[in-house]
Enzyme design. Structure first.
Site, short mmCIF file in Angstrom:
data_model
loop_
_atom_site.label_atom_id
_atom_site.label_comp_id
_atom_site.label_asym_id
_atom_site.label_seq_id
_atom_site.Cartn_x
_atom_site.Cartn_y
_atom_site.Cartn_z
N CYS A 268 0.87 -1.18 0.00
CA CYS A 268 0.00 0.00 0.00
C CYS A 268 0.91 1.23 0.00
O CYS A 268 0.91 2.03 0.95
CB CYS A 268 -0.96 0.00 1.17
SG CYS A 268 -2.00 -1.47 1.19
N ALA A 270 1.50 3.79 -2.45
CA ALA A 270 1.29 5.08 -3.13
C ALA A 270 0.70 6.11 -2.17
O ALA A 270 -0.09 5.74 -1.29
CB ALA A 270 0.36 4.88 -4.32
N ASP A 331 1.20 -0.03 5.23
CA ASP A 331 0.57 1.25 5.59
C ASP A 331 -0.87 1.14 5.05
O ASP A 331 -1.17 1.60 3.95
CB ASP A 331 1.34 2.38 4.90
CG ASP A 331 0.84 3.76 5.28
OD1 ASP A 331 0.05 3.87 6.24
OD2 ASP A 331 1.23 4.73 4.60
N CYS A 384 -2.99 5.76 9.49
CA CYS A 384 -3.08 7.17 9.89
C CYS A 384 -4.48 7.45 10.44
O CYS A 384 -5.12 8.43 10.07
CB CYS A 384 -2.75 8.09 8.72
SG CYS A 384 -3.73 7.78 7.24
#
Ligand code: SAM
Length: 455
Positions: A268, A270, A331, A384
């Protein structure tokens, strides 16, 4: 007649003439599209930046349109509360969004009152569906302006409890997860416009680049500058000596502690901020992302930095490749609620129903990531997001499912993590309410695992 529309300090001011009036209308139409798309769905704001009307605007007007939409999103919780008593019933969404843009200009962007009201009324006239509401829009915005001029009511506008900045359901979740005081500290960051954080191609350049970019050096080695505007014009951009990356977003890749020559998998990946870090550390990096279109930015950045990586457009959950890697970073896609400082749309686009779907996807991607770690190798999982279902709960469930992995605790202050971000079991829970000497950081959860040598 000459109208001067004073935009926020980092924004182009429009002035005079009918030309400018129509340019102003085009900017507001673009701001309206950004706002609507940003509230409607995750990623909608970014999609709207890439299409008309926004991308048809002259470059000088884009900053204003974007600032207007972003300011509205940062203040949406308060704006809606101020508008509510002035509305007899909920107006159609288009009309509500015009009112929100008008309120943001009146209250937070120093636009002269007559211009804030008349430009929004003109925008309402331009659309068939909002035309019948132009009188109401005019009355509501003028009422808001009168409140602002009244000392008692103005006090109520400026004395805002931090909880008001966030959608109620999200604030309640943060309070349940972190407690009242932390939830308040997080929400208090919503209206603040953050500086820009940069990661460096060569850490030895920190002092020189900090001087050139009016930046301070943060504990992990990121730079923080209060500069605004087009980053491609900033010193040393063309030379590929830095890239834009929030200081918190730079921490998870550091936790992998990549050594030169190690085989590293970035799942993941990009648009690639973390891929660049892994490549700078000397890893032989394979970057996988399902969105081939988002990999373009990664390829550009790698070229600008003079770095390389193997780029793969594939679903990280079922990518057919049987190589094992020394270090794997996942991520994972998430609600991104931790990024509201730079992307205030995430607060309003995130829906409670997204959480369950994303948590299922995160678990599937974690299982796939685990299969690609060599015995004795490391795995870092990060999101995030501020939501425990996407962070802490994923970590615990992963350890329950995978007996070959154990948590490799992070040391206090390691990798530039702010004080008090370490959890009791050695993962990182970073949130924007943490006080750091340099100010706030985005929210992130990161956990580091190691695979047993024998299994
Ligand atoms: C949080 S972003 C990654 C940010 C990136 N690591 C960086 O540092 O710039 C999540 C990424 O996951 C990608 N993604 C979502 N589902 C995926 C899947 N099933 N397989 C691979 N990539 C996926 C999205 O395209 C998006 O680029």
């Amino acid at each position: 007649m000459s109208v001067k529309i004073q935009a926020s300090p980092n924004v182009v001011s429009a002035s005079a003439s009918s030309d400018v009036q129509s340019t102003g209308q085009a900017s507001r139409a673009a701001a309206l599209d950004l706002l609507q798309a940003g509230i409607e769905r995750r990623g909608g704001f970014d999609e709207a930046l890439g299409r008309a009307p926004f991308n048809r605007l002259p470059v000088r007007d884009r900053a204003f349109a974007r600032a207007l939409a972003s300011t509205t999103l940062r203040r949406l919780g308060v704006i809606d509360r101020l508008l509510a008593p002035k509305l007899q019933r909920a107006p159609p969404t288009l009309v509500m969004n015009l009112l929100r843009l008008g309120a943001a200009q009146l209250l937070y962007m120093d636009t002269p009152a007559h211009a804030a009201v008349s430009t929004i009324v003109d925008a309402a006239k331009a659309e068939r569906d909002s035309r019948p509401f132009k009188g109401m829009i005019n009355a509501v915005l003028r009422g808001l302006e009168r409140d602002r001029a009244d000392p008692v009511k103005a006090q109520a506008i400026s004395d805002v409890a931090p909880a008001t900045y966030a959608p109620e359901w999200l604030f309640n979740r943060w309070r349940a997860a972190f407690g009242e005081a932390t939830a308040m500290a997080i929400a208090a960051r919503i209206p603040e416009e953050p500086g820009t954080d940069l990661s460096l191609r060569d850490p030895a350049d920190a002092t020189e680049l900090a001087l050139a970019l009016d930046a301070e050096i943060l504990p992990g080695g990121s730079l923080r500058t209060q500069r605004r505007g087009d980053v491609t014009e900033w010193p040393a951009f063309e030379a590929g000596r830095w890239w834009v990356q929030d200081a918190a977003a730079a921490i998870p890749a550091r936790l992998l502690d990549v050594q030169p020559g190690e085989r590293v998998l970035d799942l993941c990946a990009a648009p690639g901020g973390k891929t660049l870090q892994l490549a700078v550390a000397g890893g032989i990096v394979t970057a996988v992302d399902r969105a081939a279109s988002r990999m373009g930015r990664l390829t550009e950045n790698l070229e600008r930095m003079g770095l390389s990586a193997e780029i793969v457009a594939a679903d990280a959950g079922d990518w057919a490749d049987d190589r094992l890697f020394d270090a794997v970073l996942l991520d994972a896609p998430c609600t991104a609620t931790g990024t509201f400082r730079r992307h205030p749309d995430v607060l309003w686009a995130a829906k409670a129903t997204d959480l369950a779907k994303l948590a299922t996807l995160q678990a599937r991607l974690l299982d796939s990531a685990a299969q690609r770690v060599r015995p004795g190798g490391r795995l870092v999982y990060c999101v995030c997001s501020l939501e425990p279902e996407e962070g802490e709960a994923q970590m615990r469930a992963f350890l329950d499912r995978h007996s070959a992995f154990r948590l490799l605790p992070v040391a206090e202050g390691a990798a530039g993590a702010p004080a008090r971000s370490l959890t009791f079991d050695g993962a990182l829970r970073i949130h924007p309410g943490l006080e750091t000497p340099a100010g706030a950081m985005d929210g992130f959860f990161a956990a580091r695992f190691v695979r047993s040598e024998s299994i």
